[in-house]
Design a protein around this motif. Structure first.
Motif, PDB file in Angstrom:
ATOM      1  N   UNK A 298       0.747  -1.664  -0.337  1.00 30.86           N
ATOM      2  CA  UNK A 298       0.108   0.220   0.137  1.00 30.86           C
ATOM      3  C   UNK A 298       1.053   1.254   0.279  1.00 30.86           C
ATOM      4  N   UNK A 299       2.223   1.417   0.152  1.00 34.28           N
ATOM      5  CA  UNK A 299       2.643   2.296   0.579  1.00 34.28           C
ATOM      6  C   UNK A 299       3.415   2.815  -0.434  1.00 34.28           C
ATOM      7  N   UNK A 300       3.623   1.781  -1.526  1.00 37.61           N
ATOM      8  CA  UNK A 300       4.475   1.880  -2.673  1.00 37.61           C
ATOM      9  C   UNK A 300       3.209   2.357  -3.845  1.00 37.61           C
ATOM     10  N   UNK A 301       1.818   1.817  -3.819  1.00 34.01           N
ATOM     11  CA  UNK A 301       1.171   2.833  -4.634  1.00 34.01           C
ATOM     12  C   UNK A 301       0.590   4.186  -4.128  1.00 34.01           C
ATOM     13  N   UNK A 302       1.001   4.476  -3.051  1.00 38.09           N
ATOM     14  CA  UNK A 302       0.379   5.699  -2.139  1.00 38.09           C
ATOM     15  C   UNK A 302       1.521   6.231  -2.749  1.00 38.09           C
ATOM     16  N   UNK A 303       2.379   6.210  -3.013  1.00 40.45           N
ATOM     17  CA  UNK A 303       3.622   6.876  -3.343  1.00 40.45           C
ATOM     18  C   UNK A 303       3.759   7.243  -4.757  1.00 40.45           C
ATOM     19  N   UNK A 304       3.337   6.399  -5.588  1.00 36.63           N
ATOM     20  CA  UNK A 304       2.535   6.789  -6.906  1.00 36.63           C
ATOM     21  C   UNK A 304       2.180   7.826  -6.717  1.00 36.63           C
ATOM     22  N   UNK A 305       0.508   7.475  -6.111  1.00 34.54           N
ATOM     23  CA  UNK A 305      -0.811   8.201  -6.799  1.00 34.54           C
ATOM     24  C   UNK A 305      -0.246   9.640  -5.937  1.00 34.54           C
ATOM     25  N   UNK A 306       1.246   9.352  -4.846  1.00 39.35           N
ATOM     26  CA  UNK A 306       1.051  10.958  -4.540  1.00 39.35           C
ATOM     27  C   UNK A 306       1.785  11.659  -5.487  1.00 39.35           C
ATOM     28  N   UNK A 307       3.239  10.593  -6.453  1.00 37.74           N
ATOM     29  CA  UNK A 307       3.455  11.576  -7.291  1.00 37.74           C
ATOM     30  C   UNK A 307       2.253  12.149  -8.252  1.00 37.74           C
ATOM     31  N   UNK A 308       1.476  11.308  -9.071  1.00 38.59           N
ATOM     32  CA  UNK A 308       0.478  11.935  -9.732  1.00 38.59           C
ATOM     33  C   UNK A 308      -0.046  13.152  -9.411  1.00 38.59           C
ATOM     34  N   UNK A 309      -0.533  12.728  -7.964  1.00 31.28           N
ATOM     35  CA  UNK A 309      -1.420  13.775  -7.793  1.00 31.28           C
ATOM     36  C   UNK A 309      -1.090  15.295  -6.943  1.00 31.28           C
ATOM     37  N   UNK A 310       1.019  15.809  -7.640  1.00 33.60           N
ATOM     38  CA  UNK A 310       1.212  16.293  -7.477  1.00 33.60           C
ATOM     39  C   UNK A 310       0.785  17.167  -8.776  1.00 33.60           C
ATOM     40  N   UNK A 311       0.114  16.621  -9.764  1.00 32.54           N
ATOM     41  CA  UNK A 311       0.169  16.703 -11.076  1.00 32.54           C
ATOM     42  C   UNK A 311      -1.660  17.071 -11.426  1.00 32.54           C
ATOM     43  N   UNK A 312      -3.037  17.055 -10.088  1.00 33.27           N
ATOM     44  CA  UNK A 312      -3.599  17.192 -10.347  1.00 33.27           C
ATOM     45  C   UNK A 312      -4.008  17.877 -11.210  1.00 33.27           C
ATOM     46  N   UNK A 313      -3.505  19.158 -10.884  1.00 32.04           N
ATOM     47  CA  UNK A 313      -4.227  20.337 -10.966  1.00 32.04           C
ATOM     48  C   UNK A 313      -4.279  20.638 -13.205  1.00 32.04           C
ATOM     49  N   UNK A 314      -2.770  20.128 -12.960  1.00 35.17           N
ATOM     50  CA  UNK A 314      -2.667  20.186 -14.687  1.00 35.17           C
ATOM     51  C   UNK A 314      -3.482  19.175 -15.506  1.00 35.17           C
ATOM     52  N   UNK A 315      -3.378  17.539 -14.624  1.00 38.67           N
ATOM     53  CA  UNK A 315      -3.914  16.982 -15.200  1.00 38.67           C
ATOM     54  C   UNK A 315      -6.017  17.135 -15.873  1.00 38.67           C
ATOM     55  N   UNK A 316      -6.151  17.818 -14.599  1.00 38.56           N
ATOM     56  CA  UNK A 316      -7.952  18.574 -14.734  1.00 38.56           C
ATOM     57  C   UNK A 316      -8.419  19.234 -15.925  1.00 38.56           C
TER      58      UNK A 316
END
Ligand code: FES
Length: 272
Positions: free
Chosen positions: A225-243
């Motif tokens: 779960x930590x690994x998945x959370x880490x990957x999601x967190x990386x994506x999360x920093x780009x959430x506005x751009x992705x939106x």
């Protein structure tokens, strides 16, 4: 705790500074909210029109289906466009053919943490920018109706995941040749790019981050779960751009399908 009110009181203590001007800023602070409003309004108007027109949403030769009409599950749908079958009879003309998921996608974006920030500031002026007073006398936040409903975001996220799977299926089905079998054209690149970015936007959701790594006391005891959370967190920093990017790719994909379907130009084909 009572909600803070905008009262004229002594400087800072329990209220806001007593300044007659709405803001002392002299830069173009209004530009960002203006562009945000224009961007959101453009998408809403375009998507609303396209969701209702019922034309040029399907390219039968290549099985291209616009995401605004997926899944198409009524007998009103164009022949071949119902990838999941036709579950309902004819829809009346006022009902979008993509009605099964459109309200959920709208809810997902409306309750998205980023979009909330965007339209609270740009449309509701709450506040429009840093150090610019909002026009509202009271601030009650999301603690009561109707805005307390924003808290259902995580449930829209679950539905959005299912919709992303459907979009992926549509993208696979679209590798279809004019005479049958495998085919590959420019439309496939656009459709697949849109799906990949939709996945990135969906997985970068703040709710996804909480679902994958929230409520854990010790990451060390949950390495997966930590690994998945880490990957999601990386994506999360780009959430506005992705939106924003996905609003653009949704329009681009729909526009491309519409133009090919209506014969404005032919889809450049690499295979078949
Ligand atoms: Fe933006 Fe969830 S926070 S989609």
């Amino acid at each position: 705790m009572s909600a803070p009110t905008r009262s004229a009181g002594p400087a800072v203590r329990g209220g806001r500074a007593r300044i007659a001007e709405r803001t002392l800023r002299t830069d173009r602070w209004w530009l960002s909210p203006l562009l945000t409003t224009l961007g959101l309004a453009t998408f809403v108007i375009y998507a609303t029109i396209r969701a209702f027109v019922r034309t040029a949403y399907w390219v039968p030769e290549y099985h291209y289906l616009t995401p605004f009409y997926s899944p198409c599950v009524s007998t009103s749908c164009a022949p071949g466009s119902s990838h999941l079958g036709q579950w309902f009879g004819d829809f009346p003309a006022w009902l979008p053919l993509g009605v099964l998921v459109l309200p959920f996608l709208l809810g997902f974006r409306l309750t998205c943490y980023y979009y909330r920030k965007a339209y609270y500031r740009s449309v509701w002026f709450s506040p429009p920018a840093c150090a610019v007073a909002e026009p509202h006398a009271k601030y009650t936040g999301e603690t009561r109706l109707p805005l307390i409903v924003q808290n259902v975001h995580r449930y829209f996220f679950y539905v959005a995941m299912i919709v992303s799977v459907l979009n992926t299926y549509d993208a696979v089905v679209a590798f279809h040749g004019k005479t049958g079998g495998f085919g590959f054209g420019l439309g496939n690149i656009i459709i697949v790019a849109n799906v990949v970015l939709l996945w990135a936007y969906t997985l970068s959701c703040h709710s996804c981050r909480h679902i994958t790594g929230g409520r854990l006391k010790h990451f060390s005891k949950h390495p997966a779960r930590y690994w998945v959370w880490t990957q999601v967190s990386k994506l999360n920093t780009r959430h506005m751009q992705l939106a924003w990017t996905t609003l653009g790719t949704l329009v681009l994909t729909d526009l491309y399908v519409m133009l090919v379907s209506s014969g404005v130009f032919a889809d450049p084909r690499f295979v078949n």
